[in-house]
Design an enzyme around this catalytic site. Sequence first.
Site, short mmCIF file in Angstrom:
data_model
loop_
_atom_site.label_atom_id
_atom_site.label_comp_id
_atom_site.label_asym_id
_atom_site.label_seq_id
_atom_site.Cartn_x
_atom_site.Cartn_y
_atom_site.Cartn_z
N MET A 92 -5.54 43.20 8.60
CA MET A 92 -4.76 41.96 8.70
C MET A 92 -3.95 41.65 7.42
SD MET A 92 -5.45 41.44 11.81
CE MET A 92 -4.95 39.81 12.35
N ASN A 109 -0.42 51.55 14.19
CA ASN A 109 -1.13 50.26 14.27
C ASN A 109 -1.36 49.92 15.73
OD1 ASN A 109 -2.07 47.63 13.43
ND2 ASN A 109 -0.09 46.79 14.09
N SER A 138 -0.36 47.36 22.40
CA SER A 138 0.60 48.42 22.06
C SER A 138 0.10 49.16 20.84
CB SER A 138 1.96 47.81 21.68
OG SER A 138 2.42 46.91 22.67
N ASP A 147 5.16 44.66 13.05
CA ASP A 147 4.98 44.97 14.48
C ASP A 147 6.29 45.38 15.16
OD1 ASP A 147 2.26 44.25 14.21
OD2 ASP A 147 2.72 42.15 14.59
#
Length: 197
Positions: A92, A109, A138, A147
């Site tokens: 994180m 990731n 995903s 992301d």
Amino acid sequence: MSRLRLAILISGRGSNMEQLLKAASEDNYPAEAVLVLSNKTNAEGLETARSHGVAAKAVPHKDYADRESFEHALDAALREHDVDIIALAGFMRVLTPWFVRRWEGRMLNIHPSLLPKYPGLETHKRAIEAGDEEAGCSVHWVSEGVDEGNVIAQARVPILADDTPQTLADRVLVEEHTLYPHALALACEQVKKKPSS
Ligand code: GAR
């Protein structure tokens, strides 16, 4: 061709990490797990990794003056273990362009949404509030935008009328556990085709 040396970066529970460790313990899987790193000393996943016989180490981000010095420590541990490919699994911390470029094309990731929808946090809550009929997860290459990297594989689940963010997260997590080992295997095949850096 020999198996790639895999490092997994976590921040907490490590349930995705454990699925990757299980997959990578099979001789015919294209990667072997050599290291688990956590930015939190108390991450549950560190003990789980050790119970699978994998080296596990905390590199607490709070011990470093800034993001780059934290990432230099991560990078040193990764180089020390001769790592070829990195899987972020519930890690994180946002990574700097320096680290992302250093591991470009070798770092993936897992994210709990159907990217490009809902990058960032609170993905399940946002999907429910938007009235979406489906959600999912995903696995993507890590790029400089959070992301935003190319998606390798996705899995979908329905959103039910009485879902809360937690019930939806639980349903998505079941899919994450199958998706990540599959997507990592696909990623390994791509990395193996490249000349090593
Ligand atoms: C997983 O749902 C993963 O997709 C998510 O955190 C959870 C970690 O669980 N990752 C992110 O939100 C990254 N932005 P785990 O520690 O049990 O694998």
